[in-house]
Write a protein that holds these residues in place. Structure first.
Motif, PDB file in Angstrom:
ATOM      1  N   SER A   1      -5.187  -0.671  33.580  1.00 44.93           N
ATOM      2  CA  SER A   1      -5.073  -1.927  32.672  1.00 44.93           C
ATOM      3  C   SER A   1      -4.540  -3.440  33.519  1.00 44.93           C
ATOM      4  CB  SER A   1      -4.409  -2.139  31.723  1.00 44.93           C
ATOM      5  OG  SER A   1      -4.424  -1.247  30.549  1.00 44.93           O
TER       6      SER A   1
ATOM      7  N   SER B   1      -6.412  -8.912  26.542  1.00 45.79           N
ATOM      8  CA  SER B   1      -6.253  -7.170  25.664  1.00 45.79           C
ATOM      9  C   SER B   1      -5.327  -6.526  26.633  1.00 45.79           C
ATOM     10  CB  SER B   1      -7.255  -6.715  25.030  1.00 45.79           C
ATOM     11  OG  SER B   1      -7.894  -7.515  24.051  1.00 45.79           O
TER      12      SER B   1
ATOM     13  N   GLN C   1      -1.903  -7.642  27.290  1.00 45.60           N
ATOM     14  CA  GLN C   1      -0.574  -7.028  26.413  1.00 45.60           C
ATOM     15  C   GLN C   1      -1.031  -5.635  26.437  1.00 45.60           C
ATOM     16  OE1 GLN C   1       1.085  -8.724  23.942  1.00 45.60           O
ATOM     17  NE2 GLN C   1       0.351 -10.552  25.264  1.00 45.60           N
ATOM     18  N   CYS C   2      -2.058  -4.951  26.687  1.00 48.16           N
ATOM     19  CA  CYS C   2      -2.015  -3.421  26.929  1.00 48.16           C
ATOM     20  C   CYS C   2      -0.599  -3.234  28.052  1.00 48.16           C
ATOM     21  CB  CYS C   2      -3.801  -2.277  27.052  1.00 48.16           C
ATOM     22  SG  CYS C   2      -3.266  -1.057  28.066  1.00 48.16           S
TER      23      CYS C   2
ATOM     24  N   SER D   1       2.875  -3.716  26.600  1.00 44.47           N
ATOM     25  CA  SER D   1       3.095  -2.794  25.093  1.00 44.47           C
ATOM     26  C   SER D   1       3.145  -0.581  26.368  1.00 44.47           C
ATOM     27  CB  SER D   1       1.735  -2.241  24.645  1.00 44.47           C
ATOM     28  OG  SER D   1       1.897  -3.629  23.967  1.00 44.47           O
TER      29      SER D   1
ATOM     30  N   ARG E   1      -0.196   0.288  19.921  1.00 40.72           N
ATOM     31  CA  ARG E   1       0.091  -0.915  20.420  1.00 40.72           C
ATOM     32  C   ARG E   1      -1.016  -0.912  21.653  1.00 40.72           C
ATOM     33  NH1 ARG E   1       4.186  -3.245  20.107  1.00 40.72           N
ATOM     34  NH2 ARG E   1       4.803  -3.185  17.294  1.00 40.72           N
TER      35      ARG E   1
ATOM     36  N   CYS F   1      -4.424  -2.202  22.157  1.00 40.07           N
ATOM     37  CA  CYS F   1      -5.120  -3.933  23.197  1.00 40.07           C
ATOM     38  C   CYS F   1      -6.281  -2.922  24.266  1.00 40.07           C
ATOM     39  CB  CYS F   1      -3.908  -4.158  24.292  1.00 40.07           C
ATOM     40  SG  CYS F   1      -2.802  -4.727  22.288  1.00 40.07           S
ATOM     41  N   TRP F   2      -6.053  -1.839  24.873  1.00 40.36           N
ATOM     42  CA  TRP F   2      -6.805  -0.948  25.679  1.00 40.36           C
ATOM     43  C   TRP F   2      -8.014  -0.830  24.759  1.00 40.36           C
ATOM     44  CZ3 TRP F   2      -6.760   0.516  31.096  1.00 40.36           C
ATOM     45  CH2 TRP F   2      -8.396   1.720  30.997  1.00 40.36           C
TER      46      TRP F   2
END
Length: 180
Positions: free
Chosen positions: A23, A81, A84-85, A88, A114, A118-119
């Motif tokens: 990510s 995104s 956020q990944c 989380s 979550r 996002c991933w």
């Protein structure tokens, strides 16, 4: 409760850390491509590139700006995104690796779900950006890219194998009950 021995948490933490690394790489790549597109938008001399006879469709500077802005938005959505990944999954790693803490499993589960969502959104934004990149070369390559993308995503997203119905292991349930 997360009543697992620390040595048994290693595989889950390794898997989550690998996803965090991927990510981070994809977020960095999305940000770099966004910067490149922003630079192209600011530079007015790139407009000569789109006067080529190989590019079909409207090549006016207004339409080209719209193409670049939509591509920029796609990469920025992917960047957000993936950030956020990472957030989380780092939270999930923190919850899983807490020593001597009584943490409900649902907390870590929510963080992992979550992060996975996002991933998925970040990857979809990159897939969509690939098709928008083809739009720069005209509507025909974009249409062909859309068809190929729909077919590929249909093949990847359909599951014809039924999911396994997991049952609780009585031995592990007894151990958790005895600990509580």
């Amino acid at each position: 409760m997360l009543q697992v021995e620390p040595k048994d948490r290693g595989l889950s933490l390794t898997t989550i850390n690998s996803t965090i690394s991927a990510s981070t790489f994809l977020a960095t790549t999305s940000l770099a491509l966004s910067s490149l597109i922003g630079t192209l938008l600011a530079d007015s001399s790139h407009q000569k590139l789109f006067k080529n006879s190989l590019i079909y469709g409207n090549t006016s500077s207004y339409i080209n700006s719209i193409k670049y802005i939509t591509l920029l938005i796609c990469f920025l959505v992917a960047f957000g995104s993936f950030l956020q990944c990472v957030r989380s999954f780092v939270h999930a790693c923190f919850l899983i690796s807490m020593p001597n803490a009584v943490i409900p499993m649902s907390y870590a589960q929510k963080a992992v779900i979550r992060g996975s969502a996002c991933w998925s959104i970040g990857l979809r934004a990159i897939y969509y950006a690939t098709v928008l990149l083809l739009w720069i070369f005209g509507p025909i390559p974009m249409f062909a890219g859309c068809l190929i993308m729909v077919l590929v995503l249909h093949l990847l997203d359909t599951n014809v194998t039924p999911l396994h119905q997991f049952e609780e292991d009585n031995k592990s349930c007894n151990v958790v009950t005895e600990i509580n």
